[in-house]
Design a protein around this motif. Structure first.
Motif, mmCIF file in Angstrom:
data_model
loop_
_atom_site.group_PDB
_atom_site.id
_atom_site.type_symbol
_atom_site.label_atom_id
_atom_site.label_comp_id
_atom_site.label_asym_id
_atom_site.label_seq_id
_atom_site.Cartn_x
_atom_site.Cartn_y
_atom_site.Cartn_z
ATOM 1 N N ARG A 43 10.336 14.098 -9.669
ATOM 2 C CA ARG A 43 11.429 13.394 -9.005
ATOM 3 C C ARG A 43 11.983 12.285 -9.881
ATOM 4 N N ASN A 44 11.099 11.478 -10.455
ATOM 5 C CA ASN A 44 11.539 10.330 -11.248
ATOM 6 C C ASN A 44 12.219 10.733 -12.552
ATOM 7 N N HIS A 45 11.770 11.844 -13.140
ATOM 8 C CA HIS A 45 12.272 12.205 -14.457
ATOM 9 C C HIS A 45 13.405 13.231 -14.440
ATOM 10 N N TYR A 46 13.522 13.976 -13.361
ATOM 11 C CA TYR A 46 14.508 15.050 -13.379
ATOM 12 C C TYR A 46 15.534 14.987 -12.247
ATOM 13 N N PHE A 47 15.300 14.172 -11.254
ATOM 14 C CA PHE A 47 16.212 14.129 -10.130
ATOM 15 C C PHE A 47 16.869 12.762 -9.936
ATOM 16 N N TYR A 48 16.229 11.704 -10.423
ATOM 17 C CA TYR A 48 16.869 10.403 -10.369
ATOM 18 C C TYR A 48 17.957 10.347 -11.443
ATOM 19 N N PRO A 49 19.122 9.819 -11.143
ATOM 20 C CA PRO A 49 20.179 9.719 -12.172
ATOM 21 C C PRO A 49 19.741 8.749 -13.268
ATOM 22 N N PRO A 50 20.110 9.031 -14.522
ATOM 23 C CA PRO A 50 19.729 8.138 -15.624
ATOM 24 C C PRO A 50 20.376 6.770 -15.468
ATOM 25 N N LEU A 51 19.663 5.752 -15.873
ATOM 26 C CA LEU A 51 20.181 4.394 -15.798
ATOM 27 C C LEU A 51 21.119 4.124 -16.972
ATOM 28 N N ASP A 52 22.085 3.278 -16.766
ATOM 29 C CA ASP A 52 22.960 2.849 -17.862
ATOM 30 C C ASP A 52 22.146 2.024 -18.855
ATOM 31 N N PHE A 53 22.376 2.263 -20.144
ATOM 32 C CA PHE A 53 21.613 1.547 -21.162
ATOM 33 C C PHE A 53 21.991 0.069 -21.162
ATOM 34 N N LYS A 54 20.984 -0.796 -21.162
ATOM 35 C CA LYS A 54 21.199 -2.235 -21.088
ATOM 36 C C LYS A 54 20.953 -2.887 -22.449
ATOM 37 N N GLN A 82 16.803 0.257 -21.927
ATOM 38 C CA GLN A 82 17.178 -1.049 -22.475
ATOM 39 C C GLN A 82 16.587 -1.222 -23.859
ATOM 40 N N GLN A 83 17.090 -2.192 -24.589
ATOM 41 C CA GLN A 83 16.591 -2.459 -25.935
ATOM 42 C C GLN A 83 15.114 -2.832 -25.902
ATOM 43 N N ASN A 84 14.380 -2.353 -26.895
ATOM 44 C CA ASN A 84 12.993 -2.766 -27.055
ATOM 45 C C ASN A 84 12.857 -3.629 -28.304
ATOM 46 N N ALA A 85 11.661 -3.983 -28.659
ATOM 47 C CA ALA A 85 11.454 -4.911 -29.776
ATOM 48 C C ALA A 85 11.988 -4.364 -31.093
ATOM 49 N N VAL A 86 11.747 -3.073 -31.383
ATOM 50 C CA VAL A 86 12.235 -2.532 -32.657
ATOM 51 C C VAL A 86 13.760 -2.440 -32.670
ATOM 52 N N ASP A 87 14.358 -2.216 -31.504
ATOM 53 C CA ASP A 87 15.822 -2.221 -31.428
ATOM 54 C C ASP A 87 16.391 -3.594 -31.781
ATOM 55 N N ILE A 88 15.792 -4.637 -31.201
ATOM 56 C CA ILE A 88 16.254 -6.008 -31.451
ATOM 57 C C ILE A 88 16.105 -6.362 -32.929
ATOM 58 N N ILE A 89 14.951 -6.020 -33.489
ATOM 59 C CA ILE A 89 14.699 -6.329 -34.903
ATOM 60 C C ILE A 89 15.664 -5.565 -35.803
ATOM 61 N N HIS A 90 15.915 -4.307 -35.470
ATOM 62 C CA HIS A 90 16.857 -3.501 -36.251
ATOM 63 C C HIS A 90 18.277 -4.065 -36.173
#
Length: 562
Positions: A208-219, A305-313
């Motif tokens: 349910r959580n991975h295939y039926f919930y709509p994807p969240l907008d990237f933050k 959402q952004q994670n630590a490696v995203d922020i550093i990159h």
């Protein structure tokens, strides 16, 4: 065997009779772990009723009859019962052999497991176990002859059976509700041992959580992070993401066996009171790199959402993720450069399925010899101490402790063999870390480049303590062996950002994966609005100039203020 099959073919049962026999098997055999643990919880009470204890299997049988009775009717009776028995026997094997609980986290871990890892659990003992408790009973169910009554008459008898079971549940609840409530409140984890229904519930929620919930907008947490340093030297940090290493097995943390004989001579700081976010890679890895804390961690939110490696990159660092863990970055490395170690047998460090962690050294050396930016973060994801095939995690010539356990059915090895095998994986990890430090030291000396290493494991491991093996138990009642993890830090002597003596004095302070996000930002000198100084364990030992740099407004912020 043919005689048994011939005999079984002569047996004729109604659907209700087959249902009752199968439910009895599910209750009294495949749910032995649940019954034993519940019985243990009941008998430890100061005053307990024998009738209450005897009601336990009756209650479980009645509940299983209700569930299976609703699902299994007429021509679908055999397929449903066979599927239930086969699935239950696999769970029964995992629980009886390794103490595994198939909750949401374990379902997620199982689904995200690659083929090579899955087959590492296959051995003769597992096949025999599955055949005895799953295949043979299923074959019997398939072979017996079913007799069907007219549809409405059969439906009426099924309703009566379910109704009788429901009345039984209500009667037991009437007489023993307070007893079950008391035991349940103090032993909430026991419901996870009900086979196979906890896994069915967890699987439903996962799908349910991975295939039926709509994807969240990237933050985007920060659009303009930056790296602020007050010298012209290049900086390289290597973060080594460990796998299944437990802090108790590190001699740097007081373990009696010399598992850290290499890094012990290199001035590493061991943070001996470190705890993981989860007990499985699927949870711990994305959690430790996320801005979310363990208490409010949700993978859907963390992934969006952004994670630590995203922020550093985004701050301007060159980020490279090199994996020797079958590409298992669990979504953390999606937006940065990645490199997967090729397991081809042409590499003497690989066997076609896995590679020893020394295979990480060559691509690391190549990257260190071709630095394209002023600041670089390299994440090395180890295979580390991943079980149950611990013996495949180190070369035979690196066997420090013997006798070891050269098999995957680790529960059939002696305690000494099992512990020696696991300790060999830690000793081999230490060797690899030492070689990484040597590469960084040479780079610092020859190229005048600032270097550092941070090693953190994703979770720990049980080695038979209290009958539990491997990892993945629900965090609420997971043993400390699965949550107490190692964290090591090394930096070249020329760096000026951190006082190693100060860090050593704080090495016993309690920290968790919740601190990793801010620790990485601190080591990389990233200035960002999502940095939380209170969650940076290194801040107390950071130079005043380094702190001032990170807290100074960026040119973009100054322009906005004007």
């Amino acid at each position: 065997m043919k005689k048994i099959i011939t005999y079984v073919k002569q047996i004729s049962l109604t659907t209700n009779q087959l249902l009752l026999l199968t439910c009895g098997y599910l209750t009294l055999v495949l749910n032995i772990p649940f019954l034993m643990k519940m019985a243990s919880a009941i008998t430890t009470l100061d005053n307990y009723s024998v009738l209450f204890l005897l009601s336990l299997p009756i209650l479980l049988l009645s509940l299983i009859i209700i569930i299976q009775g609703i699902l299994s009717f007429r021509w679908v009776t055999k397929p449903i019962l066979i599927t239930t028995v086969l699935c239950s026997s696999l769970i029964f094997y995992g629980t009886m052999t390794y103490g595994i609980v198939f909750d949401y986290g374990m379902v997620q871990n199982t689904i995200e497991t690659d083929t090579a890892e899955a087959f590492s659990y296959v051995n003769l003992y597992a096949v025999l176990f599955f055949t005895l408790f799953g295949v043979i009973p299923s074959l019997i169910i398939y072979t017996v002859q079913l007799t069907y009554k007219p549809f409405f008459k059969e439906l009426l008898t099924r309703v009566k059976l379910i109704g009788l079971s429901l009345v039984t549940v209500l009667l037991i609840g009437f007489f023993f509700y307070s007893n079950y409530a008391a035991v349940g409140r103090n032993n909430k984890e026991l419901i996870g041992y009900i086979i196979p229904y906890k896994m069915v519930d967890a699987s439903f929620k996962f799908v349910r959580n991975h295939y039926f919930y709509p994807p969240l907008d990237f933050k985007v947490l920060d659009t303009a992070p930056s790296i602020v340093r007050d010298n012209n030297r290049k900086h390289v940090t290597v973060m080594v993401l460990g796998e299944t290493a437990r802090a108790q097995s590190f001699s740097l943390n007081g373990y009696k066996k010399p598992t850290n004989q290499y890094t012990d001579k290199q001035g590493v700081v061991s943070f001996s009171n470190m705890s993981s976010c989860g007990t499985a890679t699927a949870v711990s890895v994305p959690c430790m790199f996320s801005r979310l804390d363990k208490n409010n961690y949700d993978k859907r939110v963390a992934t969006a959402q952004q994670n630590a490696v995203d922020i550093i990159h985004l701050a301007g660092a060159d980020v490279l993720w090199i994996s020797n863990n079958n590409g298992s970055c669990k979504g953390v490395c999606t937006r940065v450069k990645t490199q997967q170690i090729d397991t081809n047998k042409s590499n003497p460090l690989c066997d076609g399925e896995y590679c020893y962690d020394e295979a990480l050294l060559k691509p690391l050396r190549e990257k260190l010899g071709n630095l394209t930016q002023e600041n670089t973060l390299i994440v090395l994801h180890m295979i580390g101490s991943h079980g149950p095939t611990y013996f495949k995690r180190y070369p035979k010539d690196k066997r420090v402790f013997t006798p070891d356990c050269q098999r995957s059915d680790i529960q059939n090895c002696s305690e000494e063999q099992l512990v020696n095998t696991y300790d060999n994986t830690i000793a081999y990890t230490d060797l690899v870390l030492s070689k990484i430090i040597n590469q960084l030291s040479q780079l610092a000396d020859k190229e005048n480049i600032e270097t550092s290493l941070l090693y953190i494991s994703d979770h720990g491991e049980s080695l038979g303590e209290s009958g539990v093996y491997l990892h993945g138990l629900p965090y609420a009642f997971a043993p400390t062996e699965q949550t107490h993890i190692p964290m090591l830090y090394w930096t070249d002597p020329m760096q000026t950002d951190f006082d190693l003596g100060c860090l050593s004095s704080l090495a016993k302070s309690p920290i968790t994966h919740d601190n990793v996000f801010d620790t990485l930002l601190s080591i990389m000198s990233v200035k960002t609005k999502v940095y939380d100084i209170e969650k940076d364990p290194f801040i107390q030992c950071k130079s005043q100039s380094a702190i001032a740099r990170v807290n100074m407004p960026t040119p973009l912020e100054i322009k906005r203020e004007d």
